[in-house]
Write a protein that holds these residues in place. Structure first.
Motif, PDB file in Angstrom:
ATOM      1  N   HIS A 102    -129.611 -42.759  13.127  1.00 38.26           N
ATOM      2  CA  HIS A 102    -129.443 -43.034  14.563  1.00 38.26           C
ATOM      3  C   HIS A 102    -128.277 -42.199  15.069  1.00 38.26           C
ATOM      4  O   HIS A 102    -127.179 -42.264  14.497  1.00 38.26           O
ATOM      5  N   ASP A 103    -128.506 -41.415  16.106  1.00 41.28           N
ATOM      6  CA  ASP A 103    -127.453 -40.500  16.562  1.00 41.28           C
ATOM      7  C   ASP A 103    -126.604 -41.041  17.700  1.00 41.28           C
ATOM      8  O   ASP A 103    -125.682 -40.370  18.168  1.00 41.28           O
ATOM      9  N   THR A 104    -126.882 -42.252  18.168  1.00 38.76           N
ATOM     10  CA  THR A 104    -126.160 -42.822  19.298  1.00 38.76           C
ATOM     11  C   THR A 104    -125.261 -43.965  18.838  1.00 38.76           C
ATOM     12  O   THR A 104    -125.704 -44.864  18.131  1.00 38.76           O
ATOM     13  N   TRP A 116    -119.636 -42.020  13.130  1.00 41.26           N
ATOM     14  CA  TRP A 116    -120.959 -41.694  12.614  1.00 41.26           C
ATOM     15  C   TRP A 116    -120.803 -41.199  11.180  1.00 41.26           C
ATOM     16  O   TRP A 116    -119.712 -40.814  10.749  1.00 41.26           O
ATOM     17  N   LYS A 132    -122.042 -36.004  23.148  1.00 34.92           N
ATOM     18  CA  LYS A 132    -122.476 -36.011  24.547  1.00 34.92           C
ATOM     19  C   LYS A 132    -122.491 -37.439  25.079  1.00 34.92           C
ATOM     20  O   LYS A 132    -122.725 -38.385  24.324  1.00 34.92           O
ATOM     21  N   SER A 134    -124.068 -40.343  27.958  1.00 29.79           N
ATOM     22  CA  SER A 134    -125.435 -40.769  28.250  1.00 29.79           C
ATOM     23  C   SER A 134    -126.122 -39.875  29.282  1.00 29.79           C
ATOM     24  O   SER A 134    -127.347 -39.911  29.412  1.00 29.79           O
ATOM     25  N   ASP A 170    -122.527 -45.373  25.733  1.00 31.32           N
ATOM     26  CA  ASP A 170    -123.204 -44.801  24.572  1.00 31.32           C
ATOM     27  C   ASP A 170    -122.966 -43.299  24.507  1.00 31.32           C
ATOM     28  O   ASP A 170    -123.076 -42.592  25.520  1.00 31.32           O
ATOM     29  N   TYR A 171    -122.707 -42.817  23.294  1.00 30.93           N
ATOM     30  CA  TYR A 171    -122.462 -41.399  23.068  1.00 30.93           C
ATOM     31  C   TYR A 171    -123.313 -40.921  21.891  1.00 30.93           C
ATOM     32  O   TYR A 171    -123.534 -41.662  20.930  1.00 30.93           O
ATOM     33  N   THR A 172    -123.763 -39.686  22.001  1.00 27.14           N
ATOM     34  CA  THR A 172    -124.687 -39.134  21.009  1.00 27.14           C
ATOM     35  C   THR A 172    -124.038 -37.976  20.269  1.00 27.14           C
ATOM     36  O   THR A 172    -123.415 -37.103  20.893  1.00 27.14           O
ATOM     37  N   SER A 174    -124.601 -34.689  17.796  1.00 31.59           N
ATOM     38  CA  SER A 174    -125.524 -33.718  17.201  1.00 31.59           C
ATOM     39  C   SER A 174    -124.742 -32.836  16.227  1.00 31.59           C
ATOM     40  O   SER A 174    -123.554 -32.554  16.440  1.00 31.59           O
ATOM     41  N   ASN A 212    -123.452 -51.213  17.815  1.00 30.36           N
ATOM     42  CA  ASN A 212    -124.603 -50.362  18.120  1.00 30.36           C
ATOM     43  C   ASN A 212    -125.915 -51.128  18.003  1.00 30.36           C
ATOM     44  O   ASN A 212    -126.058 -52.014  17.154  1.00 30.36           O
TER      45      ASN A 212
END
Length: 228
Positions: A102-104, A116, A132, A134, A170-172, A174, A212
């Motif tokens: 899960h990347d968020t 993460w 990044k 939302s 929420d932040y993602t 990559s 999360n």
């Protein structure tokens, strides 16, 4: 013919078995017999005085409707059983430490951070981490060098590249990783933590892992929570 369609229809009714499986079996047998008699009578009817098709047409429609209903019942029963089993399993995860693809991740409040894990499929010369919000805007980047194959942790303090605290939300993350020749190396972004709850939402099971919310099917590993 020993038995006519009219005689046959007068002795038959739609199956009323108490289970979908038994109902399907009874229906199949009755339906096949009905079609056999129907075919035979059509072949042997007087072409100058064809039989009235209204009755057997209505019966044919009735059988088809019942067949469709039984299949629907079987399908719904399967879904219900699977859903129940999945929820039971998900509830058993509460209180355990898990890792999920899960990347968020969620920043609970401005000034707080999140974390993460990311798994690299090979040895890496350069790793670019991009966070990044939302809305899809880049708020933070970080470059690492010389990382090895396996799992790595990224603890983010919740501050943008300019040093200012980001808003809650929420932040993602990559990950772009390349080897010494510039070839991209595969990677997987994960979150980890202790499962707090499990619930149905929009047809799927969602686990709350730390702060999360993660779909149940994304769980990669589970273990007993570390002793306090």
């Amino acid at each position: 013919m020993a038995t006519s369609i009219t005689d046959y229809l007068s002795t038959q009714s739609a199956p009323t078995n108490t289970t979908a499986a038994a109902g399907s079996t009874g229906l199949a047998s009755t339906y096949e017999t009905f079609l056999s008699l129907l075919t035979a009578q059509i072949k042997n009817q007087d072409p100058l005085s064809p039989m009235d098709t209204t009755e057997w047409t209505n019966q044919l429609v009735q059988y088809t409707s019942v067949e469709q209903q039984l299949k629907s019942n079987e399908y719904l029963a399967t879904i219900a059983n699977q859903g129940g089993d999945s929820m039971t399993t998900a509830v058993n995860y509460i209180g355990k430490d898990v890792s999920a693809e899960h990347d968020t991740a969620t920043v609970a409040s401005s000034g707080s951070g999140t974390s993460w894990d990311y798994k690299l499929d090979g040895n890496v010369a350069n790793t670019l981490l991009v966070v990044k919000n939302s809305s899809g805007d880049i708020v933070y980047t970080k470059s690492n060098t010389g990382e090895t194959q396996g799992t790595h942790s990224f603890d983010w303090d919740g501050k943008a590249t300019n040093g200012k605290a980001v808003a809650a939300g929420d932040y993602t993350l990559s990950v772009t990783a390349t080897d010494s020749s510039g070839t991209e190396i595969g990677s997987t972004v994960m979150v980890k933590g202790t499962v707090k709850s499990a619930e149905y939402e929009n047809g799927e099971i969602i686990l709350t892992i730390g702060g999360n919310r993660v779909p149940f099917y994304k769980i990669l590993s589970v273990k007993e929570a570390a002793a306090a």
